[in-house]
Design an enzyme around this catalytic site. Structure first.
Site, mmCIF file in Angstrom:
data_model
loop_
_atom_site.group_PDB
_atom_site.id
_atom_site.type_symbol
_atom_site.label_atom_id
_atom_site.label_comp_id
_atom_site.label_asym_id
_atom_site.label_seq_id
_atom_site.Cartn_x
_atom_site.Cartn_y
_atom_site.Cartn_z
ATOM 1 N N ASP A 78 40.408 46.446 52.291
ATOM 2 C CA ASP A 78 39.661 45.444 51.531
ATOM 3 C C ASP A 78 38.406 44.994 52.272
ATOM 4 O O ASP A 78 37.373 44.710 51.659
ATOM 5 C CB ASP A 78 40.539 44.225 51.255
ATOM 6 C CG ASP A 78 41.543 44.483 50.144
ATOM 7 O OD1 ASP A 78 42.184 45.546 50.181
ATOM 8 O OD2 ASP A 78 41.697 43.630 49.265
ATOM 9 N N CYS A 119 48.659 46.947 54.584
ATOM 10 C CA CYS A 119 47.543 46.103 54.155
ATOM 11 C C CYS A 119 47.650 45.689 52.685
ATOM 12 O O CYS A 119 48.596 46.023 51.998
ATOM 13 C CB CYS A 119 46.230 46.780 54.492
ATOM 14 S SG CYS A 119 45.938 46.786 56.294
ATOM 15 N N ASP A 120 46.609 45.019 52.217
ATOM 16 C CA ASP A 120 46.668 44.131 51.057
ATOM 17 C C ASP A 120 47.379 44.679 49.820
ATOM 18 O O ASP A 120 48.278 44.043 49.296
ATOM 19 C CB ASP A 120 45.248 43.726 50.662
ATOM 20 C CG ASP A 120 44.590 42.849 51.717
ATOM 21 O OD1 ASP A 120 44.834 43.090 52.909
ATOM 22 O OD2 ASP A 120 43.832 41.953 51.359
ATOM 23 N N LYS A 121 46.938 45.806 49.297
ATOM 24 C CA LYS A 121 47.490 46.286 48.031
ATOM 25 C C LYS A 121 48.546 47.362 48.241
ATOM 26 O O LYS A 121 49.295 47.687 47.319
ATOM 27 C CB LYS A 121 46.369 46.838 47.126
ATOM 28 C CG LYS A 121 45.176 45.910 46.977
ATOM 29 C CD LYS A 121 45.569 44.501 46.588
ATOM 30 C CE LYS A 121 44.399 43.540 46.685
ATOM 31 N NZ LYS A 121 43.900 43.302 48.035
ATOM 32 N N CYS A 191 45.026 42.229 59.681
ATOM 33 C CA CYS A 191 44.202 41.156 60.245
ATOM 34 C C CYS A 191 45.024 39.897 60.513
ATOM 35 O O CYS A 191 45.852 39.500 59.704
ATOM 36 C CB CYS A 191 43.022 40.869 59.321
ATOM 37 S SG CYS A 191 41.869 42.258 59.209
ATOM 38 N N GLU A 442 37.580 40.745 45.054
ATOM 39 C CA GLU A 442 37.692 39.575 45.915
ATOM 40 C C GLU A 442 36.307 39.007 46.198
ATOM 41 O O GLU A 442 35.333 39.746 46.322
ATOM 42 C CB GLU A 442 38.356 39.940 47.248
ATOM 43 C CG GLU A 442 39.830 40.217 47.126
ATOM 44 C CD GLU A 442 40.493 40.461 48.457
ATOM 45 O OE1 GLU A 442 41.728 40.445 48.503
ATOM 46 O OE2 GLU A 442 39.770 40.702 49.456
ATOM 47 N N SER A 468 39.886 36.691 48.713
ATOM 48 C CA SER A 468 40.588 37.216 49.868
ATOM 49 C C SER A 468 41.548 36.165 50.386
ATOM 50 O O SER A 468 41.322 34.956 50.231
ATOM 51 C CB SER A 468 39.580 37.569 50.968
ATOM 52 O OG SER A 468 40.231 37.758 52.213
#
Length: 553
Positions: A78, A119-121, A191, A442, A468
């Site tokens: 992202d 990570c995110d998705k 992160c 985002e 985000s």
């Protein structure tokens, strides 16, 4: 075993010959076949080290008598996709991750899966696949990045995004900006703050489909390797006991996840992902449930971007088991659900006391008496909108101001950098929803610019896109219905007076019914921004943000 239908007996000889050609021996072929889904790549810091995690998981499977078989998954960063057309893809890629795992697992008749995201998705995509396939599965994430340090300051990815805003505002030099860039992300891992990746990694263990400390054991630690080995062992136990994801991913498990989410103020993206995962498990999570649980859940862990602690601090304080243990003192955790450990949620957390009450507050002395996320409604968000209440300055919790309307993130960012936004304004960014974006980008660039320029206590931002997990300030996203689906946000004009009341859970615009009707009559729907390829197909099938932006079948 599921795989027996393709590999056993005379009719399975054609499959066995393909395995022989890869170097497998008959004893390996006869064992349960466990897919090791590895999203390793060299473009995402959270994924660069996942080969080590996969190797450990494979050792665990082999130790427990199974045959590990690795195959890949995509993973988009992202942070690298941020601020340009690439950000249209991460949320849409969640469906690709789930679909590709379904195709591989069904096509090869695996007996179980160890899913390795970070990570995110990718995390929710793999959880969606597990729920959809409903074969024994354990999720073991790659682990969190350590926080960065420079000149005595603790840094994370949000630090560099806000520093860019400071630079554009003339408040720091290019050399100072580069110093933060060099140190904000010191190595591998997701992160270091409680952004979307770490929020979802933590909630994976709350759901019971990841092992305890899945969300907080650091990426570069021996503990993370041990966790991956144990994931391989545990998936074999699940195969033997025929424990499946839908036995674990119950409505009560999702209630626990929402409770923990509220107690630590996770990313607003969790309000997209938890309903999507539940949808695959045959469970409907309404937005009202998030607010109901928030109302009775104390906010007891304040991590970046809401506070100054990071995942490594939460881990040292006892991690998610300790946080859940603290919540259980008020009977806020449902403890009888089965988990991949083979034990119940209550058994997993019973011997996990808080080790540092400066990181996880005592249940009787919370930061706030209700959770960190809020669902807003009103004529501007008939189907709801989402804000991280814990990351909003006190003076912005209730705010009224004139709309400054933009039809894309880029237009808004240019106006912010050109200092065209005034104190009190409400920035409106529309046509960035699941259909309108498409892909629901985002908005970390504009929110970070606002914060970096020192306006986060003066300016609000609302959007039918999303934010985000690193965003802070009066940033209200997921406005539903979105502009592309006829939402009132698409009819706003510069100067319209917008009223925000986060404690009162209200989001409205001061327009009469007659004026709204006149604007609807004059409205011309814009042409789609993308007319070919995957995103065009996605835009036709994706549902609203308030339903988790799932794909219609």
């Amino acid at each position: 075993m599921n795989s027996d239908k393709i590999k056993s007996g005379p009719s399975g000889a054609s499959v066995r010959t393909l395995f022989y050609g890869m170097g497998y021996i008959r004893e390996e072929i006869d064992r349960p076949l466990i897919g090791i889904v590895n999203s390793q790549n060299e473009i995402v810091p959270g994924h660069m080290h996942l080969d080590r995690i996969a190797d450990a998981a494979k050792k665990g499977v082999s130790l427990a008598g199974g045959t590990p078989v690795e195959f890949p998954s995509i993973g988009i960063c992202d942070g690298i996709a941020m601020g340009h057309d690439g950000m249209k893809y991460p949320l849409a890629s969640r469906e690709l991750v789930a679909d590709s795992i379904e195709a591989m697992a069904k096509g090869h008749a695996f007996d179980g899966l160890v899913l390795i995201p970070n990570c995110d998705k990718i995390v929710p995509g793999m959880l969606m696949a597990a729920a959809r396939l409903n074969i024994p599965a354990v999720v073991v994430s790659g682990g969190a990045m350590r926080a960065g340090y420079s000149n005595g300051a603790v840094l994370d990815f949000n630090s560099i995004m806000e520093k860019i805003g400071s630079f554009k505002n003339g408040d720091c030099t290019e050399e100072e900006l580069e110093e933060v860039a060099l140190n904000a992300c010191p190595g591998c891992g997701s992160c270091s703050g409680l952004f979307t990746a770490n929020s979802m990694n933590c909630l994976t263990e709350v759901l019971g489909i990841g092992l305890p400390y899945n969300g907080t054991a650091l990426a570069d630690s021996g503990e993370r390797i041990r966790l991956a080995k144990m994931a391989g062992v545990k998936v074999m136990e699940m195969v033997e006991r025929n424990i499946r994801p839908r036995d674990i991913l119950t409505e009560n498990a999702f209630r626990n996840a929402i409770t923990v989410d509220m107690a630590m103020a996770g990313s607003t993206n969790t309000v997209l992902h938890l309903p999507a995962i539940a949808h695959e498990a045959g469970i409907k999570l309404e937005l009202e449930l998030f607010d109901q649980i928030s109302e009775k859940t104390p906010y007891i862990a304040k991590l970046s971007p809401s506070g100054h602690h990071h995942i490594e601090d939460l881990h040292r304080a006892g991690g998610i088991p300790a946080l859940m243990n603290e919540l259980s003192k008020k009977k806020l955790i449902i403890e009888d659900g089965i988990t991949v450990t083979g034990f119940t949620t209550g058994e997993n957390i019973s011997a996990a006391p808080v080790r540092d009450y400066s990181v996880i507050m005592p249940i009787d002395k919370p930061y706030r008496n209700r959770g960190g996320l809020a669902i807003l409604r009103g004529n501007l968000a008939l189907d709801g909108a989402v804000v991280k209440e814990s990351a909003v300055a006190e003076e912005m919790l209730v705010h009224s101001g004139p709309a400054v309307v933009f039809n894309s993130e880029e237009e808004a960012s240019e106006a912010i950098w050109a200092k065209k936004i005034k104190k009190g304004d409400v920035i409106v960014i529309r046509y960035e929803g699941p259909k309108g974006g498409p892909g629901m980008r985002e908005m970390l660039s504009p929110t970070s610019s606002i914060a970096g320029m020192g306006m986060d206590k003066d300016v609000a931002l609302i959007t039918d896109g999303r934010f985000s997990g690193a965003s802070r300030g009066a940033s209200i996203g997921h406005v539903s219905p979105e502009a592309m689906s006829g939402g009132l946000i698409g009819l706003l004009k510069d100067g319209d007076m917008i009223h925000i009341d986060i404690p009162g859970r209200k989001l409205s615009v001061e327009l009469s019914d007659e004026e709204i009707a006149a604007r609807k009559a004059a409205y011309v729907k814009p042409e789609p921004k993308v007319t070919s390829g995957y995103l065009a197909r996605y835009a036709k099938l994706v549902t609203s943000a308030n339903t988790g932006a799932v794909m219609e079948v």
